[in-house]
Design an enzyme around this catalytic site. Structure first.
Site, mmCIF file in Angstrom:
data_model
loop_
_atom_site.group_PDB
_atom_site.id
_atom_site.type_symbol
_atom_site.label_atom_id
_atom_site.label_comp_id
_atom_site.label_asym_id
_atom_site.label_seq_id
_atom_site.Cartn_x
_atom_site.Cartn_y
_atom_site.Cartn_z
ATOM 1 N N TYR A 1 7.862 51.833 43.683
ATOM 2 C CA TYR A 1 9.130 52.556 43.736
ATOM 3 C C TYR A 1 9.726 52.640 42.339
ATOM 4 O O TYR A 1 9.626 51.690 41.554
ATOM 5 C CB TYR A 1 10.140 51.830 44.623
ATOM 6 C CG TYR A 1 9.906 51.988 46.107
ATOM 7 C CD1 TYR A 1 10.383 53.101 46.784
ATOM 8 C CD2 TYR A 1 9.214 51.022 46.829
ATOM 9 C CE1 TYR A 1 10.186 53.247 48.144
ATOM 10 C CE2 TYR A 1 8.993 51.159 48.196
ATOM 11 C CZ TYR A 1 9.487 52.280 48.847
ATOM 12 O OH TYR A 1 9.276 52.425 50.185
ATOM 13 N N TYR B 1 1.756 49.195 49.361
ATOM 14 C CA TYR B 1 2.206 48.212 48.366
ATOM 15 C C TYR B 1 2.353 46.830 48.993
ATOM 16 O O TYR B 1 2.587 46.712 50.198
ATOM 17 C CB TYR B 1 3.513 48.662 47.699
ATOM 18 C CG TYR B 1 4.685 48.886 48.626
ATOM 19 C CD1 TYR B 1 5.463 47.827 49.086
ATOM 20 C CD2 TYR B 1 5.038 50.166 49.019
ATOM 21 C CE1 TYR B 1 6.553 48.037 49.914
ATOM 22 C CE2 TYR B 1 6.114 50.395 49.852
ATOM 23 C CZ TYR B 1 6.877 49.323 50.298
ATOM 24 O OH TYR B 1 7.939 49.528 51.132
ATOM 25 N N ARG C 1 2.422 46.837 52.989
ATOM 26 C CA ARG C 1 3.012 47.881 53.835
ATOM 27 C C ARG C 1 2.059 49.072 53.960
ATOM 28 O O ARG C 1 1.488 49.512 52.969
ATOM 29 C CB ARG C 1 4.323 48.405 53.222
ATOM 30 C CG ARG C 1 5.510 47.468 53.115
ATOM 31 C CD ARG C 1 6.069 46.934 54.422
ATOM 32 N NE ARG C 1 5.936 47.751 55.611
ATOM 33 C CZ ARG C 1 6.718 48.797 55.942
ATOM 34 N NH1 ARG C 1 7.722 49.127 55.169
ATOM 35 N NH2 ARG C 1 6.520 49.491 57.041
ATOM 36 N N HIS D 1 3.991 54.872 53.812
ATOM 37 C CA HIS D 1 5.113 55.334 54.628
ATOM 38 C C HIS D 1 6.134 56.072 53.776
ATOM 39 O O HIS D 1 6.219 55.868 52.563
ATOM 40 C CB HIS D 1 5.795 54.145 55.332
ATOM 41 C CG HIS D 1 6.381 53.157 54.379
ATOM 42 N ND1 HIS D 1 5.632 52.168 53.789
ATOM 43 C CD2 HIS D 1 7.642 53.013 53.881
ATOM 44 C CE1 HIS D 1 6.404 51.456 52.988
ATOM 45 N NE2 HIS D 1 7.632 51.946 53.013
ATOM 46 N N HIS E 1 10.324 56.777 53.940
ATOM 47 C CA HIS E 1 11.598 56.463 54.609
ATOM 48 C C HIS E 1 12.355 57.760 54.867
ATOM 49 O O HIS E 1 12.402 58.642 53.998
ATOM 50 C CB HIS E 1 12.451 55.546 53.739
ATOM 51 C CG HIS E 1 11.826 54.206 53.484
ATOM 52 N ND1 HIS E 1 12.051 53.103 54.276
ATOM 53 C CD2 HIS E 1 10.953 53.790 52.531
ATOM 54 C CE1 HIS E 1 11.371 52.065 53.817
ATOM 55 N NE2 HIS E 1 10.691 52.462 52.749
HETATM 56 FE FE LIG Z 1 9.171 51.301 51.753
#
Ligand SMILES: [Fe+2]
Length: 242
Positions: free
Chosen positions: A109, A148, A158, A161, A163
């Site tokens: 991110y 990640y 994870r 995905h 959000h």
């Molecule tokens: Fe996330």
């Protein structure tokens, strides 16, 4: 968004295993942040119900295209993500603000607290927004986010995905969820995905590859409809950072 308040809808859907519970043993973060006391319903007043749903700033022309928000193109697999936002009665919800945020293709991110040892992409911020049309349709162009690691448990990763957030008639009706990609090998190991206990509800979080949405020589298309409330409701969560 519909005649029922989000809080009561959430309680019902959580009972049915659709919305994840506030406390889910395997999802370590919920052990600390889940409420210990019964929730108190705060009555909404006119200002919450009639205030602006979102800011009066106009949406930018490229807000929906995460691949064109910088000087160059981001690295990764370009994808189209589109779908409809529907009410519990199956009718389209028009002029809904749909926002997305996601990791880059390397699973990182663009956020100060993300210290995953993967490269940042100077051409990718990972945030986008758009309004639904009269048919409830929304659409984004982005890149496929990478998986990640996260510190929930040893070797925790994870699944890929994106959000999603949708606003209702008022700011207090905002709902947040996550969209996944079909066939992800990490599903069975992910406590966030599995905190949605109903199997069919989990499947509603997985986008569908759509050849019709796919543009030749350019990008794969994934379809993800969001249903607010009712029997076929999309599972919604509390806003969080994971
Ligand atoms: Fe996330």
């Amino acid at each position: 968004m519909g005649p029922t308040s989000p809080s009561s809808t959430r309680a019902q859907d959580s009972d049915r295993g659709v919305d994840p519970p506030y406390y889910f043993e395997d999802y370590v973060g919920t052990r600390l942040r889940s409420p210990r006391e019964p929730l108190i319903v705060i009555p909404q007043t006119l200002s919450e119900q009639t205030g602006p749903v979102f800011g009066d700033r106009r949406l930018g022309e490229l807000d929906h295209d995460l691949t064109r928000q910088h000087a160059g193109e981001p690295l990764g697999e370009r994808i189209i993500v589109s779908g409809r936002v529907l009410g519990s009665d199956g009718k389209p919800l028009r002029e809904q603000l749909v926002e997305i945020w996601q990791a880059n293709a390397a699973g990182r991110y663009a956020h100060t607290v993300d210290n995953h040892d993967a490269p940042l992409d100077p051409n990718f911020s990972g945030g986008g927004r758009c309004l639904t049309g009269d048919d409830g349709e929304y659409g984004f162009v982005t890149i496929k986010p990478g998986a990640y690691p996260w510190p929930n448990h040893p070797n925790a990763w994870r699944p890929n995905h994106i959000h999603f957030s949708v606003f209702g008639r008022a700011f207090t009706e905002r709902l947040v969820t996550q969209m996944y990609f079909p066939g992800d090998p990490l599903f069975e190991f992910d406590p966030i995905f599995n905190s949605v206990r109903d199997e069919r509800a989990r499947e509603r979080l997985i986008s569908r590859f759509d050849l019709g949405l796919t543009k030749p020589d350019w990008a794969l298309g994934y379809r993800f409809d969001i249903v607010v409330g009712g029997r076929d409701s999309t599972p919604f969560e509390e806003p969080h950072d994971d």
